[in-house]
Design an enzyme around this catalytic site. Structure first.
Site, PDB file in Angstrom:
ATOM      1  N   THR A  22       0.874  -1.168   0.000  1.00  0.00           N
ATOM      2  CA  THR A  22       0.000   0.000   0.000  1.00  0.00           C
ATOM      3  C   THR A  22       0.910   1.216   0.000  1.00  0.00           C
ATOM      4  OG1 THR A  22      -2.023   0.971   0.909  1.00  0.00           O
ATOM      5  CG2 THR A  22      -0.409   0.210   2.518  1.00  0.00           C
TER       6      THR A  22
ATOM      7  N   CYS B 219      -3.255   6.780   8.287  1.00  0.00           N
ATOM      8  CA  CYS B 219      -3.872   5.457   8.215  1.00  0.00           C
ATOM      9  C   CYS B 219      -2.871   4.413   8.711  1.00  0.00           C
ATOM     10  CB  CYS B 219      -4.262   5.114   6.785  1.00  0.00           C
ATOM     11  SG  CYS B 219      -5.347   6.330   6.022  1.00  0.00           S
TER      12      CYS B 219
ATOM     13  N   HIS C 265      -5.743  -1.638   4.829  1.00  0.00           N
ATOM     14  CA  HIS C 265      -5.345  -0.232   4.980  1.00  0.00           C
ATOM     15  C   HIS C 265      -6.486   0.478   5.712  1.00  0.00           C
ATOM     16  CE1 HIS C 265      -3.550   3.520   2.767  1.00  0.00           C
ATOM     17  NE2 HIS C 265      -4.276   3.937   3.775  1.00  0.00           N
TER      18      HIS C 265
END
Lengths: 161, 205
Positions: free
Chosen positions: A23, A29, A46
């Protein structure tokens, strides 16, 4: 060489060797990897927000630490991971802006990390490694063949955890 | 307001129009600072999935400068101005009459120059919004960060994420040509209650 499976914000997916899963540009996040080292099965989610029960609009389960990790667990188990073998690696939860206030809205990185750890503890999944907090963005890549999580930040040498 | 849909078409048009006026004001402010003519293109407004936000500025790993202000009083939430690092370098060179080392990091003076630009540009947008809605909007000091677009945008994306899965982004392009682009993007992220307040004050529920 395998493929690189990419997941975006509020997405999750699973991955088997020789592929790897990534990711890009994690900020506040948190990227959570669940991994069974014996079966070499992994998955990544995520997550953007700590708690699905606090938000009315919560249909997208991968968006939240609580529901996202639960769903990820089901996905890796469905792929053949053994529950008691599972370990986790987590990264992200940075505070991107150096706010002076302690406004709760702005500490979401910390809260995401706390909620992620609480959920993993509840599921009795040990955290093998983490790179969380601080103030820079991270791109992460997980290689189920070796179990390594590669963390890249701007202006820093990539490192493995 | 439907729960699954943040804004309808009419509301979208209104926000885009505020974007138009705001970018116009921002360009005027910028022209004064640069002491030169600054052309503006018609801003593009798009309602994007938060996953698409980083794509709009060139991909998750594109290095960008983000300037963030928190909003209080009648409108609560955040406002963000994002520019690609090249645009930031261009702006600094024009404003400070200096060559910028494009591979190095920015010094304190250059950072504060950018912060001030961000302040002026977001201020121009916010004052248009405030005039049109007659709502009082108090903005914080600008906070700035330089990092990957995905990471910078995670901050407004998370705020949007509480409302739904879409975000309104307005792309404002200033400057003469692509090589000298000094444009950027802005995002307005009101809280749910403030969003309703904005729409109500504009007469669209």
């Amino acid at each position: 060489m395998g493929n690189m499976i990419k997941i975006g914000m509020a997405e999750l997916n699973v991955c088997l060797p020789p592929d790897a899963i990534t990711t890009l540009g994690l900020g506040s996040c948190v990227g959570v990897v669940l991994y069974d080292p014996t079966q070499k099965i992994c998955g990544m989610v995520h997550v953007m927000l700590p708690d699905s029960t606090k938000i009315k609009n919560n249909e997208n389960r991968a968006k939240f630490a609580d529901t996202g990790i639960e769903d990820l667990l089901q996905r890796v188990l469905a792929l053949g991971a053994v529950r008691r073998n599972l370990v986790a690696k987590i990264a992200g939860g940075a505070q991107m802006f150096a706010f002076k206030s302690d406004n709760d809205m702005l500490r979401v990185g910390d809260r995401n990390v706390e909620a992620t750890k609480a959920k993993l503890q509840e599921l009795h999944i040990p955290i093998l490694a983490e790179d969380t907090g601080k103030n820079s963005g991270r791109t992460i890549e997980f290689y189920p063949e070796t179990g390594e999580l590669l963390v890249k930040s701007v202006g820093k040498t990539p490192y493995k955890i | 307001m439907a729960e699954n849909q943040i804004i309808n078409e009419m509301q979208f048009d209104v926000l885009r129009e505020i974007g138009n006026i705001g970018s116009g004001n921002a360009a005027t402010a910028l022209a004064k600072m640069l002491n030169q003519k600054v052309d503006i293109k018609v801003p593009k407004a798009a309602l994007l999935d938060f996953n698409e936000l980083p794509q709009a500025v060139g991909g998750e790993e594109t290095i960008v400068v983000g300037i963030l202000l928190t909003l209080s009083e009648d409108v609560e939430g955040m406002m963000m101005f994002i520019m690609k690092i090249e645009a930031a370098y261009n702006l600094i060179e024009k404003l400070m009459f200096m060559q910028v080392d494009r591979n190095g990091s920015l010094d304190e003076m250059q950072m504060s120059c950018l912060q001030e630009i961000g302040n002026i540009i977001t201020g121009a947008y916010l004052s248009s919004l405030s005039d049109l809605t007659r709502l009082t909007i108090q903005a914080s000091v600008p906070y700035m960060a330089m990092d990957m677009a995905g990471a910078i945008l995670s901050v407004p994306a998370i705020e949007f994420g509480k409302l739904g899965d879409k975000a309104l982004m307005i792309e404002a392009e200033f400057g003469e040509d692509a090589a000298n682009e000094i444009g950027g993007y802005f995002l307005l992220i009101p809280t749910m209650a403030s969003y309703d307040a904005i729409m109500a004050s504009l007469g669209i529920g």
